[in-house]
Design an enzyme around this catalytic site. Structure first.
Site, PDB file in Angstrom:
ATOM      1  N   CYS A   1     -38.215 -16.744 -77.890  1.00 44.28           N
ATOM      2  CA  CYS A   1     -39.559 -16.322 -77.468  1.00 44.28           C
ATOM      3  C   CYS A   1     -40.197 -15.452 -78.547  1.00 44.28           C
ATOM      4  O   CYS A   1     -39.607 -14.479 -79.006  1.00 44.28           O
ATOM      5  CB  CYS A   1     -39.486 -15.526 -76.169  1.00 44.28           C
ATOM      6  SG  CYS A   1     -41.078 -14.877 -75.650  1.00 44.28           S
TER       7      CYS A   1
ATOM      8  N   CYS B   1     -43.339  -7.769 -75.571  1.00 51.09           N
ATOM      9  CA  CYS B   1     -42.925  -7.908 -74.167  1.00 51.09           C
ATOM     10  C   CYS B   1     -41.561  -7.245 -73.942  1.00 51.09           C
ATOM     11  O   CYS B   1     -40.631  -7.446 -74.721  1.00 51.09           O
ATOM     12  CB  CYS B   1     -42.867  -9.377 -73.780  1.00 51.09           C
ATOM     13  SG  CYS B   1     -42.295  -9.627 -72.080  1.00 51.09           S
TER      14      CYS B   1
ATOM     15  N   CYS C   1     -37.308  -9.280 -71.649  1.00 53.99           N
ATOM     16  CA  CYS C   1     -35.968  -9.725 -72.055  1.00 53.99           C
ATOM     17  C   CYS C   1     -35.336  -8.677 -72.968  1.00 53.99           C
ATOM     18  O   CYS C   1     -36.025  -8.013 -73.737  1.00 53.99           O
ATOM     19  CB  CYS C   1     -36.056 -11.058 -72.805  1.00 53.99           C
ATOM     20  SG  CYS C   1     -36.504 -12.442 -71.723  1.00 53.99           S
TER      21      CYS C   1
ATOM     22  N   GLN D   1     -32.901 -15.867 -54.314  1.00 58.59           N
ATOM     23  CA  GLN D   1     -32.410 -15.717 -55.685  1.00 58.59           C
ATOM     24  C   GLN D   1     -33.376 -16.355 -56.677  1.00 58.59           C
ATOM     25  O   GLN D   1     -33.938 -17.419 -56.414  1.00 58.59           O
ATOM     26  CB  GLN D   1     -31.037 -16.364 -55.823  1.00 58.59           C
ATOM     27  CG  GLN D   1     -29.922 -15.578 -55.163  1.00 58.59           C
ATOM     28  CD  GLN D   1     -29.618 -14.273 -55.889  1.00 58.59           C
ATOM     29  OE1 GLN D   1     -30.099 -14.030 -56.990  1.00 58.59           O
ATOM     30  NE2 GLN D   1     -28.830 -13.436 -55.258  1.00 58.59           N
TER      31      GLN D   1
ATOM     32  N   TYR E   1     -27.571  -7.334 -45.215  1.00 56.73           N
ATOM     33  CA  TYR E   1     -28.653  -7.595 -46.184  1.00 56.73           C
ATOM     34  C   TYR E   1     -28.814  -9.116 -46.307  1.00 56.73           C
ATOM     35  O   TYR E   1     -28.732  -9.680 -47.395  1.00 56.73           O
ATOM     36  CB  TYR E   1     -28.351  -6.964 -47.544  1.00 56.73           C
ATOM     37  CG  TYR E   1     -27.917  -5.521 -47.483  1.00 56.73           C
ATOM     38  CD1 TYR E   1     -28.863  -4.489 -47.502  1.00 56.73           C
ATOM     39  CD2 TYR E   1     -26.572  -5.173 -47.395  1.00 56.73           C
ATOM     40  CE1 TYR E   1     -28.461  -3.158 -47.438  1.00 56.73           C
ATOM     41  CE2 TYR E   1     -26.171  -3.851 -47.327  1.00 56.73           C
ATOM     42  CZ  TYR E   1     -27.116  -2.847 -47.360  1.00 56.73           C
ATOM     43  OH  TYR E   1     -26.717  -1.524 -47.308  1.00 56.73           O
TER      44      TYR E   1
ATOM     45  N   GLU F   1     -30.692  -7.705 -41.266  1.00 56.10           N
ATOM     46  CA  GLU F   1     -31.741  -7.741 -42.290  1.00 56.10           C
ATOM     47  C   GLU F   1     -32.916  -6.924 -41.780  1.00 56.10           C
ATOM     48  O   GLU F   1     -33.340  -7.098 -40.645  1.00 56.10           O
ATOM     49  CB  GLU F   1     -32.170  -9.198 -42.543  1.00 56.10           C
ATOM     50  CG  GLU F   1     -33.461  -9.387 -43.295  1.00 56.10           C
ATOM     51  CD  GLU F   1     -33.481  -8.765 -44.696  1.00 56.10           C
ATOM     52  OE1 GLU F   1     -32.536  -8.988 -45.475  1.00 56.10           O
ATOM     53  OE2 GLU F   1     -34.443  -8.039 -44.992  1.00 56.10           O
TER      54      GLU F   1
ATOM     55  N   ASP G   1     -24.834  -7.900 -49.539  1.00 59.27           N
ATOM     56  CA  ASP G   1     -25.597  -8.265 -50.737  1.00 59.27           C
ATOM     57  C   ASP G   1     -26.829  -7.370 -50.815  1.00 59.27           C
ATOM     58  O   ASP G   1     -27.956  -7.811 -50.615  1.00 59.27           O
ATOM     59  CB  ASP G   1     -26.001  -9.754 -50.615  1.00 59.27           C
ATOM     60  CG  ASP G   1     -26.781 -10.256 -51.817  1.00 59.27           C
ATOM     61  OD1 ASP G   1     -26.804  -9.564 -52.856  1.00 59.27           O
ATOM     62  OD2 ASP G   1     -27.376 -11.339 -51.703  1.00 59.27           O
TER      63      ASP G   1
ATOM     64  N   CYS H   1     -26.247  -6.844 -57.765  1.00 60.42           N
ATOM     65  CA  CYS H   1     -27.015  -7.106 -58.987  1.00 60.42           C
ATOM     66  C   CYS H   1     -27.075  -5.859 -59.866  1.00 60.42           C
ATOM     67  O   CYS H   1     -27.866  -5.805 -60.805  1.00 60.42           O
ATOM     68  CB  CYS H   1     -28.410  -7.607 -58.645  1.00 60.42           C
ATOM     69  SG  CYS H   1     -29.344  -6.470 -57.626  1.00 60.42           S
TER      70      CYS H   1
HETATM   71  C1  SAM Z   1     -30.483  -8.944 -52.670  1.00 60.24           C
HETATM   72  S1  SAM Z   1     -31.298  -9.443 -51.198  1.00 60.24           S
HETATM   73  C2  SAM Z   1     -30.055 -10.471 -50.496  1.00 60.24           C
HETATM   74  C3  SAM Z   1     -30.550 -11.568 -49.584  1.00 60.24           C
HETATM   75  C4  SAM Z   1     -29.566 -12.646 -49.180  1.00 60.24           C
HETATM   76  N1  SAM Z   1     -28.214 -12.166 -49.030  1.00 60.24           N
HETATM   77  C5  SAM Z   1     -29.583 -13.816 -50.162  1.00 60.24           C
HETATM   78  O1  SAM Z   1     -28.561 -14.079 -50.765  1.00 60.24           O
HETATM   79  O2  SAM Z   1     -30.629 -14.448 -50.301  1.00 60.24           O
HETATM   80  C6  SAM Z   1     -31.252  -7.968 -50.280  1.00 60.24           C
HETATM   81  C7  SAM Z   1     -31.849  -8.057 -48.876  1.00 60.24           C
HETATM   82  O3  SAM Z   1     -31.582  -6.842 -48.195  1.00 60.24           O
HETATM   83  C8  SAM Z   1     -32.709  -6.448 -47.442  1.00 60.24           C
HETATM   84  N2  SAM Z   1     -32.571  -4.991 -47.262  1.00 60.24           N
HETATM   85  C9  SAM Z   1     -32.811  -4.029 -48.178  1.00 60.24           C
HETATM   86  N3  SAM Z   1     -32.464  -2.833 -47.701  1.00 60.24           N
HETATM   87  C10 SAM Z   1     -31.972  -3.033 -46.451  1.00 60.24           C
HETATM   88  C11 SAM Z   1     -31.443  -2.175 -45.454  1.00 60.24           C
HETATM   89  N4  SAM Z   1     -31.341  -0.864 -45.669  1.00 60.24           N
HETATM   90  N5  SAM Z   1     -31.030  -2.714 -44.299  1.00 60.24           N
HETATM   91  C12 SAM Z   1     -31.127  -4.061 -44.094  1.00 60.24           C
HETATM   92  N6  SAM Z   1     -31.625  -4.918 -45.002  1.00 60.24           N
HETATM   93  C13 SAM Z   1     -32.051  -4.418 -46.169  1.00 60.24           C
HETATM   94  C14 SAM Z   1     -33.882  -6.921 -48.250  1.00 60.24           C
HETATM   95  O4  SAM Z   1     -35.010  -7.092 -47.406  1.00 60.24           O
HETATM   96  C15 SAM Z   1     -33.349  -8.252 -48.817  1.00 60.24           C
HETATM   97  O5  SAM Z   1     -33.640  -9.311 -47.971  1.00 60.24           O
END
Ligand code: SAM
Length: 405
Positions: free
Chosen positions: A83, A91, A94, A240, A269, A290, A332, A359
């Site tokens: 890039c 930018c 990256c 994702q 999550y 969630e 997650d 992540c």
């Molecule tokens: C990294 S994403 C993971 C989503 C899912 N596991 C996937 O693989 O697509 C994190 C998720 O956690 C939710 N979230 C963030 N903080 C939270 C909390 N304190 N309690 C419940 N959910 C939460 C966000 O809304 C989001 O949907």
């Protein structure tokens, strides 16, 4: 910001330039060098083992930041960035365009290992063979680390021109193209169209359909195909960004947890329900937690045919109640991590296995330390190259009760 004051202190070069021997990788795509006055210098656009001339961009009493602007002694891992905008002062999206893809993955493995050992107290021997795994090619260019980004927020200047932010700055670099982004988003005008009156515009593309639908500022729900199913993701909901990630992560979670039919599983999550679906298809009865209302609604819609109960609420509030009696847990969380209290509550419920998808190796390390102290041991750690060209990395940690506890 005081490049000139650094220049006064630097016997080597004036004008805020330093000649540096670059030592090792740090986090965020920085490498570490020692400045002439002994302060640590975090240097971008370089690689371990290089000798560079670097322009100081920030100076504090404890450390400096600098961009390598001239490479005096290049690393064999250095390549020409694909890039044009990936260079000092332009930018900031990256971090590693100047590094070959295999070397990017090696550097990320090294940085991840370092954080997990230093901050997490993880046994170094367990991480000795850690590799950052390459994802399969889903769209043309993925194998070169390009055209994988299915969500982009462009920043818009007052004149309507769109661009991306410079590194650690609110300044906008106007760009005509972004080679890590999927072509469908470019075709939707993200970088070439003017967006007068807007400050930012968010584009999201269906992760599995390169030519497919693009939502602009969430104007429509997107459909994504993964693990042989279709998922609806509405405005503001998480999915994702790399098109290969959902399949790869779901397979890795199943491989790690080895679910048996009839087991009780908890998906914290849960987003739109990816891991809940995988566990339910494997025969588990699942509870998903969630807190984003829109995602909880998507999860209910996506999982209506499966043995999944979706609870809308915060993990912190629901973890003790929902973890009780569970055999398996997947969590997650967002970048901030789940936090020590959540890990302690999970450990108290004694599930036979926990899969932590993360992540951010820094917050993962903090939370692993809490799990280790609460009687769990790390049985495996995998890392995945979900964000090529950037310093980001996705980890999957597998925990089981330690024999002693
Ligand atoms: C990294 S994403 C993971 C989503 C899912 N596991 C996937 O693989 O697509 C994190 C998720 O956690 C939710 N979230 C963030 N903080 C939270 C909390 N304190 N309690 C419940 N959910 C939460 C966000 O809304 C989001 O949907």
């Amino acid at each position: 910001v005081s490049g000139p004051s650094v220049a006064r202190r630097s016997p080597k070069r004036g004008g805020g330039l330093l000649d540096l021997e670059v030592l090792r990788v740090a986090t965020g795509g920085d490498c570490v060098a020692t400045g002439p006055d002994g302060r640590v210098v975090f240097v971008r656009y370089t690689l371990p083992g290089e000798r560079v001339r670097a322009k100081v961009t920030e100076s504090t009493s404890r450390f400096l930041r600098a961009d390598a602007v001239e490479i005096l002694d290049p690393s064999p891992d250095r390549v020409a960035p694909p890039c044009w905008y990936a260079k000092p002062g332009r930018c900031g999206g990256c971090d590693l365009q100047h590094v070959s893809l295999p070397a990017q993955r090696r550097l990320k493995a090294e940085a991840t290992r370092d954080q997990l050992i230093r901050l997490g107290g993880v046994d170094a021997g367990l991480l000795a063979d850690l590799v950052v795994e390459e994802l399969p090619t889903v769209l043309p260019g993925n194998g070169e680390g390009l055209h994988w980004r299915t969500r982009v927020q462009v920043a818009v200047r007052e004149d309507g021109r769109s661009g991306l932010h410079r590194h650690r700055s609110q300044a906008i670099e106007p760009v005509d193209t972004c080679p890590i982004t999927v072509p469908a988003i470019e075709a939707a005008g993200a970088f070439r169209q003017h967006w007068p009156g807007r400050r930012r515009v968010e584009f999201a593309a269906s992760a599995t359909d390169a030519a497919g639908d693009v939502a602009v500022d969430g104007d429509r729900p997107l459909l994504h195909d993964a693990i042989g199913r279709r998922f609806r993701v509405s405005e503001g909901g998480f999915w994702q960004v790399h098109p290969a990630a959902p399949d790869v992560l779901a397979a890795a979670v199943l491989d790690g947890l080895q679910p048996r039919a009839g087991e009780l599983a908890l998906d914290l999550y849960a987003g739109a329900g990816l891991f809940s679906a995988a566990l339910a298809v494997a025969g588990c009865a699942v509870t998903a937690v969630e807190f984003a209302v829109v995602s909880a609604q998507d999860a209910r819609h996506n999982l209506a045919d499966l043995a999944v109960e979706v609870r809308a609420g915060a993990v912190e509030d629901l973890v003790a109640e929902t973890a009780r009696g569970r055999d398996l847990v997947v969590l997650d969380p967002p970048r901030a991590g789940a936090g020590i209290a959540v890990l302690q509550a999970l450990a108290a419920a004694r599930p036979r296995a926990i899969a932590y998808v993360s992540c951010d190796p820094g917050t993962l390390a903090r939370d692993l330390r809490a799990a280790l102290a609460a009687g769990y041991r790390l049985t495996s750690l995998r890392a995945f190259d979900l964000f090529p060209m950037t310093a980001h990395v996705e980890c999957l940690a597998l925990l089981e009760p330690s024999a002693a506890s």
